[in-house]
Design a protein around this motif. Sequence first.
Motif, mmCIF file in Angstrom:
data_model
loop_
_atom_site.group_PDB
_atom_site.id
_atom_site.type_symbol
_atom_site.label_atom_id
_atom_site.label_comp_id
_atom_site.label_asym_id
_atom_site.label_seq_id
_atom_site.Cartn_x
_atom_site.Cartn_y
_atom_site.Cartn_z
ATOM 1 N N SER A 9 0.863 -1.182 0.000
ATOM 2 C CA SER A 9 0.000 0.000 0.000
ATOM 3 C C SER A 9 0.893 1.224 0.000
ATOM 4 O O SER A 9 1.732 1.359 0.885
ATOM 5 C CB SER A 9 -0.868 -0.035 1.269
ATOM 6 O OG SER A 9 -1.680 1.105 1.379
ATOM 7 N N TYR A 10 0.768 2.075 -1.001
ATOM 8 C CA TYR A 10 1.676 3.222 -0.991
ATOM 9 C C TYR A 10 1.020 4.547 -1.379
ATOM 10 O O TYR A 10 1.403 5.595 -0.868
ATOM 11 C CB TYR A 10 2.885 2.968 -1.926
ATOM 12 C CG TYR A 10 2.593 3.164 -3.404
ATOM 13 C CD1 TYR A 10 2.004 2.155 -4.146
ATOM 14 C CD2 TYR A 10 2.892 4.366 -4.042
ATOM 15 C CE1 TYR A 10 1.715 2.331 -5.494
ATOM 16 C CE2 TYR A 10 2.612 4.552 -5.391
ATOM 17 C CZ TYR A 10 2.017 3.529 -6.116
ATOM 18 O OH TYR A 10 1.725 3.713 -7.431
ATOM 19 N N ASN A 14 -4.333 3.675 1.400
ATOM 20 C CA ASN A 14 -5.748 3.299 1.486
ATOM 21 C C ASN A 14 -5.916 1.837 1.881
ATOM 22 O O ASN A 14 -6.734 1.500 2.748
ATOM 23 C CB ASN A 14 -6.423 3.517 0.124
ATOM 24 C CG ASN A 14 -6.473 4.975 -0.275
ATOM 25 O OD1 ASN A 14 -6.596 5.843 0.574
ATOM 26 N ND2 ASN A 14 -6.378 5.264 -1.570
ATOM 27 N N THR A 15 -5.153 0.976 1.246
ATOM 28 C CA THR A 15 -5.310 -0.463 1.515
ATOM 29 C C THR A 15 -4.791 -0.793 2.911
ATOM 30 O O THR A 15 -5.281 -1.711 3.568
ATOM 31 C CB THR A 15 -4.570 -1.290 0.441
ATOM 32 O OG1 THR A 15 -4.742 -0.663 -0.834
ATOM 33 C CG2 THR A 15 -5.118 -2.694 0.362
ATOM 34 N N TYR A 54 -3.416 -1.189 -9.369
ATOM 35 C CA TYR A 54 -2.607 -0.274 -10.179
ATOM 36 C C TYR A 54 -2.594 -0.828 -11.609
ATOM 37 O O TYR A 54 -2.110 -1.960 -11.818
ATOM 38 C CB TYR A 54 -1.186 -0.182 -9.627
ATOM 39 C CG TYR A 54 -1.129 -0.066 -8.099
ATOM 40 C CD1 TYR A 54 -1.414 1.145 -7.444
ATOM 41 C CD2 TYR A 54 -0.820 -1.169 -7.322
ATOM 42 C CE1 TYR A 54 -1.381 1.243 -6.059
ATOM 43 C CE2 TYR A 54 -0.784 -1.073 -5.928
ATOM 44 C CZ TYR A 54 -1.067 0.135 -5.309
ATOM 45 O OH TYR A 54 -1.050 0.217 -3.921
ATOM 46 N N GLY A 55 -3.163 -0.053 -12.551
ATOM 47 C CA GLY A 55 -3.225 -0.547 -13.933
ATOM 48 C C GLY A 55 -4.045 -1.823 -14.054
ATOM 49 O O GLY A 55 -3.725 -2.710 -14.843
ATOM 50 N N THR A 82 -8.066 -2.035 -2.611
ATOM 51 C CA THR A 82 -8.811 -0.799 -2.799
ATOM 52 C C THR A 82 -8.517 -0.339 -4.217
ATOM 53 O O THR A 82 -7.437 -0.603 -4.755
ATOM 54 C CB THR A 82 -8.387 0.306 -1.809
ATOM 55 O OG1 THR A 82 -6.998 0.607 -1.999
ATOM 56 C CG2 THR A 82 -8.622 -0.097 -0.370
ATOM 57 N N SER A 83 -9.509 0.319 -4.821
ATOM 58 C CA SER A 83 -9.289 0.847 -6.172
ATOM 59 C C SER A 83 -10.199 2.050 -6.368
ATOM 60 O O SER A 83 -11.212 2.188 -5.678
ATOM 61 C CB SER A 83 -9.567 -0.225 -7.225
ATOM 62 O OG SER A 83 -10.925 -0.537 -7.259
ATOM 63 N N ALA A 84 -9.817 2.909 -7.294
ATOM 64 C CA ALA A 84 -10.586 4.140 -7.503
ATOM 65 C C ALA A 84 -12.003 3.816 -7.978
ATOM 66 O O ALA A 84 -12.970 4.462 -7.585
ATOM 67 C CB ALA A 84 -9.862 5.017 -8.515
ATOM 68 N N GLY A 85 -12.107 2.817 -8.812
ATOM 69 C CA GLY A 85 -13.417 2.375 -9.296
ATOM 70 C C GLY A 85 -13.698 1.011 -8.722
ATOM 71 O O GLY A 85 -12.790 0.193 -8.633
ATOM 72 N N GLY A 117 -10.809 3.446 -3.058
ATOM 73 C CA GLY A 117 -9.670 4.126 -2.454
ATOM 74 C C GLY A 117 -9.358 5.361 -3.290
ATOM 75 O O GLY A 117 -9.347 5.307 -4.529
ATOM 76 N N LEU A 119 -7.923 8.093 -5.490
ATOM 77 C CA LEU A 119 -6.844 8.208 -6.483
ATOM 78 C C LEU A 119 -6.607 9.691 -6.693
ATOM 79 O O LEU A 119 -7.492 10.406 -7.173
ATOM 80 C CB LEU A 119 -7.261 7.522 -7.793
ATOM 81 C CG LEU A 119 -6.434 7.820 -9.047
ATOM 82 C CD1 LEU A 119 -4.995 7.386 -8.882
ATOM 83 C CD2 LEU A 119 -7.044 7.129 -10.265
ATOM 84 N N LYS A 121 -4.284 11.348 -8.522
ATOM 85 C CA LYS A 121 -3.404 11.791 -9.608
ATOM 86 C C LYS A 121 -4.142 12.540 -10.714
ATOM 87 O O LYS A 121 -3.525 13.209 -11.521
ATOM 88 C CB LYS A 121 -2.749 10.565 -10.262
ATOM 89 C CG LYS A 121 -1.549 10.057 -9.495
ATOM 90 C CD LYS A 121 -1.037 8.803 -10.185
ATOM 91 C CE LYS A 121 0.221 8.305 -9.541
ATOM 92 N NZ LYS A 121 1.434 8.760 -10.159
HETATM 93 C C1 FMN Z 1 -0.191 4.206 -10.650
HETATM 94 C C2 FMN Z 1 -1.644 3.994 -10.259
HETATM 95 C C3 FMN Z 1 -2.463 3.203 -11.061
HETATM 96 C C4 FMN Z 1 -3.816 3.012 -10.724
HETATM 97 N N1 FMN Z 1 -4.602 2.230 -11.522
HETATM 98 C C5 FMN Z 1 -5.904 2.021 -11.175
HETATM 99 C C6 FMN Z 1 -6.753 1.187 -11.967
HETATM 100 O O1 FMN Z 1 -6.347 0.594 -12.966
HETATM 101 N N2 FMN Z 1 -8.053 1.069 -11.614
HETATM 102 C C7 FMN Z 1 -8.569 1.682 -10.498
HETATM 103 O O2 FMN Z 1 -9.757 1.526 -10.220
HETATM 104 N N3 FMN Z 1 -7.775 2.451 -9.696
HETATM 105 C C8 FMN Z 1 -6.471 2.623 -10.009
HETATM 106 N N4 FMN Z 1 -5.662 3.380 -9.191
HETATM 107 C C9 FMN Z 1 -6.202 3.898 -7.936
HETATM 108 C C10 FMN Z 1 -5.759 3.011 -6.771
HETATM 109 O O3 FMN Z 1 -6.186 1.669 -6.947
HETATM 110 C C11 FMN Z 1 -6.342 3.525 -5.457
HETATM 111 O O4 FMN Z 1 -5.967 4.869 -5.254
HETATM 112 C C12 FMN Z 1 -5.894 2.648 -4.283
HETATM 113 O O5 FMN Z 1 -6.708 2.925 -3.173
HETATM 114 C C13 FMN Z 1 -4.425 2.870 -3.942
HETATM 115 O O6 FMN Z 1 -4.101 2.053 -2.853
HETATM 116 P P1 FMN Z 1 -2.969 2.440 -1.806
HETATM 117 O O7 FMN Z 1 -3.243 3.823 -1.274
HETATM 118 O O8 FMN Z 1 -3.119 1.358 -0.768
HETATM 119 O O9 FMN Z 1 -1.657 2.347 -2.539
HETATM 120 C C14 FMN Z 1 -4.326 3.607 -9.521
HETATM 121 C C15 FMN Z 1 -3.475 4.390 -8.720
HETATM 122 C C16 FMN Z 1 -2.158 4.580 -9.064
HETATM 123 C C17 FMN Z 1 -1.284 5.403 -8.164
#
Ligand code: FMN
Length: 151
Positions: A9-10, A14-15, A54-55, A82-85, A117, A119, A121
């Motif tokens: 988790s970085y 979030n995770t 991620y991706g 966790t993921s944005a979507g 989670g 995102l 960026k």
């Molecule tokens: C480089 C990168 C790629 C990502 N790719 C996706 C993705 O493909 N689909 C998605 O739903 N979220 C994507 N996200 C959002 C992350 O899944 C989300 O912010 C997650 O909670 C990050 O977890 P962490 O804070 O534990 O690292 C991406 C985020 C980053 C930084």
Amino acid sequence: MRSLMVLYSYHHHNTEKVAEMIVPVLGAEIKWPEDVNPEEIKEYDLIGFGSGIYGGIHHKTLLELADKLPETTDKKAFIFSTSAGVEKSKTIKSHSALREKLQSKGYIIVNEFQCRGFLGKIGLGISRGHPDAQDLKHAEVFAQNLIKAKD
Ligand SMILES: Cc1cc2nc3c(=O)[nH]c(=O)nc-3n(C[C@H](O)[C@H](O)[C@H](O)COP(=O)(O)O)c2cc1C
């Protein structure tokens, strides 16, 4: 029951927030993939694998660890992220790569958990504020159900 959570988790940790809800319920140890000796996994009855998505897949250090794990026949595992979507379908597609690797090693996937989670960026960001209190409550209930399923 000895439990281990392997976490990466970085981005916004979030995770990690989700893992912190699950760990006390299971009484699990928590380790990062690079700190796990694949052979030591044998000492645990239940292993959770989780990271952000991620991706479209889990973090590569988790996938690489899965490749190095010894074969098993009865080891129980769960997957979280966790993921944005968040996907609506029952089978979480972004878990497929990790799921398939673990299953190919003989792991029984007892359950899977995903929540939003943040995102940060893109523009103002996506899924701001997540994981929120409700997401974290769901993670806790998920962990409680893992314990119940074991009995
Ligand atoms: C480089 C990168 C790629 C990502 N790719 C996706 C993705 O493909 N689909 C998605 O739903 N979220 C994507 N996200 C959002 C992350 O899944 C989300 O912010 C997650 O909670 C990050 O977890 P962490 O804070 O534990 O690292 C991406 C985020 C980053 C930084």
